[in-house]
Design a protein around this motif. Sequence first.
Motif, PDB file in Angstrom:
ATOM      1  N   ARG A   1       0.834  -1.211   0.000  1.00 38.17           N
ATOM      2  CA  ARG A   1       0.000   0.000   0.000  1.00 38.17           C
ATOM      3  C   ARG A   1       0.867   1.259   0.000  1.00 38.17           C
ATOM      4  NH1 ARG A   1      -3.333  -3.131   3.327  1.00 38.17           N
ATOM      5  NH2 ARG A   1      -2.293  -2.374   5.187  1.00 38.17           N
ATOM      6  N   ALA A   2       1.894   1.268   0.833  1.00 43.44           N
ATOM      7  CA  ALA A   2       2.760   2.452   0.922  1.00 43.44           C
ATOM      8  C   ALA A   2       3.526   2.685  -0.374  1.00 43.44           C
ATOM      9  CB  ALA A   2       3.737   2.293   2.092  1.00 43.44           C
ATOM     10  N   ALA A   3       4.105   1.635  -0.923  1.00 44.56           N
ATOM     11  CA  ALA A   3       4.901   1.783  -2.141  1.00 44.56           C
ATOM     12  C   ALA A   3       4.051   2.253  -3.310  1.00 44.56           C
ATOM     13  CB  ALA A   3       5.582   0.462  -2.482  1.00 44.56           C
ATOM     14  N   PHE A   4       2.884   1.683  -3.472  1.00 41.35           N
ATOM     15  CA  PHE A   4       2.067   2.057  -4.621  1.00 41.35           C
ATOM     16  C   PHE A   4       1.343   3.379  -4.400  1.00 41.35           C
ATOM     17  CE2 PHE A   4       3.278  -2.063  -5.947  1.00 41.35           C
ATOM     18  CZ  PHE A   4       3.319  -1.965  -7.321  1.00 41.35           C
ATOM     19  N   ALA A   5       1.077   3.746  -3.166  1.00 40.82           N
ATOM     20  CA  ALA A   5       0.510   5.076  -2.905  1.00 40.82           C
ATOM     21  C   ALA A   5       1.521   6.144  -3.296  1.00 40.82           C
ATOM     22  CB  ALA A   5       0.124   5.216  -1.432  1.00 40.82           C
ATOM     23  N   PHE A   6       2.798   5.842  -3.109  1.00 38.10           N
ATOM     24  CA  PHE A   6       3.855   6.781  -3.448  1.00 38.10           C
ATOM     25  C   PHE A   6       3.861   7.127  -4.939  1.00 38.10           C
ATOM     26  CE2 PHE A   6       8.292   7.690  -4.592  1.00 38.10           C
ATOM     27  CZ  PHE A   6       8.508   8.795  -3.784  1.00 38.10           C
ATOM     28  N   ILE A   7       3.508   6.163  -5.783  1.00 38.40           N
ATOM     29  CA  ILE A   7       3.492   6.441  -7.225  1.00 38.40           C
ATOM     30  C   ILE A   7       2.108   6.807  -7.730  1.00 38.40           C
ATOM     31  CG2 ILE A   7       5.549   5.085  -7.710  1.00 38.40           C
ATOM     32  CD1 ILE A   7       3.672   2.883  -8.801  1.00 38.40           C
ATOM     33  N   GLY A   8       1.155   6.969  -6.812  1.00 36.57           N
ATOM     34  CA  GLY A   8      -0.141   7.493  -7.195  1.00 36.57           C
ATOM     35  C   GLY A   8      -1.285   6.517  -7.277  1.00 36.57           C
ATOM     36  N   VAL A   9      -1.062   5.269  -6.926  1.00 39.76           N
ATOM     37  CA  VAL A   9      -2.144   4.287  -7.001  1.00 39.76           C
ATOM     38  C   VAL A   9      -3.129   4.520  -5.870  1.00 39.76           C
ATOM     39  CG1 VAL A   9      -2.721   1.841  -6.825  1.00 39.76           C
ATOM     40  CG2 VAL A   9      -0.723   2.558  -8.134  1.00 39.76           C
ATOM     41  N   GLN A  10      -4.373   4.711  -6.213  1.00 40.47           N
ATOM     42  CA  GLN A  10      -5.431   4.900  -5.228  1.00 40.47           C
ATOM     43  C   GLN A  10      -6.284   3.637  -5.155  1.00 40.47           C
ATOM     44  OE1 GLN A  10      -5.550   7.806  -3.491  1.00 40.47           O
ATOM     45  NE2 GLN A  10      -3.724   8.370  -4.637  1.00 40.47           N
ATOM     46  N   ASP A  11      -6.536   3.140  -3.988  1.00 46.98           N
ATOM     47  CA  ASP A  11      -7.444   2.012  -3.760  1.00 46.98           C
ATOM     48  C   ASP A  11      -7.171   0.785  -4.631  1.00 46.98           C
ATOM     49  OD1 ASP A  11      -8.855   3.526  -1.859  1.00 46.98           O
ATOM     50  OD2 ASP A  11      -9.939   4.529  -3.475  1.00 46.98           O
ATOM     51  N   PRO A  12      -5.992   0.179  -4.525  1.00 46.79           N
ATOM     52  CA  PRO A  12      -5.759  -1.038  -5.300  1.00 46.79           C
ATOM     53  C   PRO A  12      -6.603  -2.184  -4.748  1.00 46.79           C
ATOM     54  CG  PRO A  12      -3.969  -0.685  -3.778  1.00 46.79           C
ATOM     55  CD  PRO A  12      -4.868   0.526  -3.679  1.00 46.79           C
ATOM     56  N   LEU A  13      -6.996  -3.075  -5.606  1.00 49.75           N
ATOM     57  CA  LEU A  13      -7.720  -4.272  -5.196  1.00 49.75           C
ATOM     58  C   LEU A  13      -6.691  -5.356  -4.907  1.00 49.75           C
ATOM     59  CD1 LEU A  13     -10.332  -5.915  -4.824  1.00 49.75           C
ATOM     60  CD2 LEU A  13     -10.143  -6.514  -7.232  1.00 49.75           C
ATOM     61  N   CYS A  14      -6.722  -5.897  -3.705  1.00 51.39           N
ATOM     62  CA  CYS A  14      -5.765  -6.924  -3.307  1.00 51.39           C
ATOM     63  C   CYS A  14      -6.476  -8.258  -3.156  1.00 51.39           C
ATOM     64  CB  CYS A  14      -5.094  -6.545  -1.988  1.00 51.39           C
ATOM     65  SG  CYS A  14      -4.206  -4.985  -2.074  1.00 51.39           S
ATOM     66  N   LEU A  15      -6.011  -9.234  -3.893  1.00 54.80           N
ATOM     67  CA  LEU A  15      -6.555 -10.575  -3.824  1.00 54.80           C
ATOM     68  C   LEU A  15      -5.435 -11.484  -3.345  1.00 54.80           C
ATOM     69  CD1 LEU A  15      -8.950 -12.467  -4.618  1.00 54.80           C
ATOM     70  CD2 LEU A  15      -7.668 -12.890  -6.703  1.00 54.80           C
ATOM     71  N   ASP A  16      -5.549 -11.963  -2.124  1.00 54.30           N
ATOM     72  CA  ASP A  16      -4.511 -12.784  -1.523  1.00 54.30           C
ATOM     73  C   ASP A  16      -5.025 -14.202  -1.320  1.00 54.30           C
ATOM     74  OD1 ASP A  16      -2.669 -10.631  -1.173  1.00 54.30           O
ATOM     75  OD2 ASP A  16      -3.878  -9.957   0.518  1.00 54.30           O
TER      76      ASP A  16
END
Length: 130
Positions: A95-110
Amino acid sequence: MKLLHIDASAQGERSDSRALGRYFIEQLQEQGLDLETGCLDLAREFRRPHRVDIPGYPVLGQVNRQKVRFLTSRGADPRPSSLMAWMDALNPARRAAFAFIGVQDPLCLDAQPLQFAHPEARSEALARAR
């Protein structure tokens, strides 16, 4: 639709996350989606400089207008309700890494637990992911 498929498992063809990634792409194709797919295999390519292109454009910069989906698998079960929740370093870092490049609300499927689970729990995890 443009899709960047990133594999990171060092387990190669034995990897559950790689198999789930292929399954996800196949499902999109079976739905009739016109996919332009770029692939990056971090387990094989991380030591060599590389550039990943999708229709001649390098995958760089802000991705704030893009939908981002993460498909991961794990041997243990670090979901919030489990005893191993304290071991979840992946989701906060992702979440932190992708927020840094501008990704908002990624869908995470684990898909979890897989490796350190009873066969029934493993089957249920894969079914949930699918």
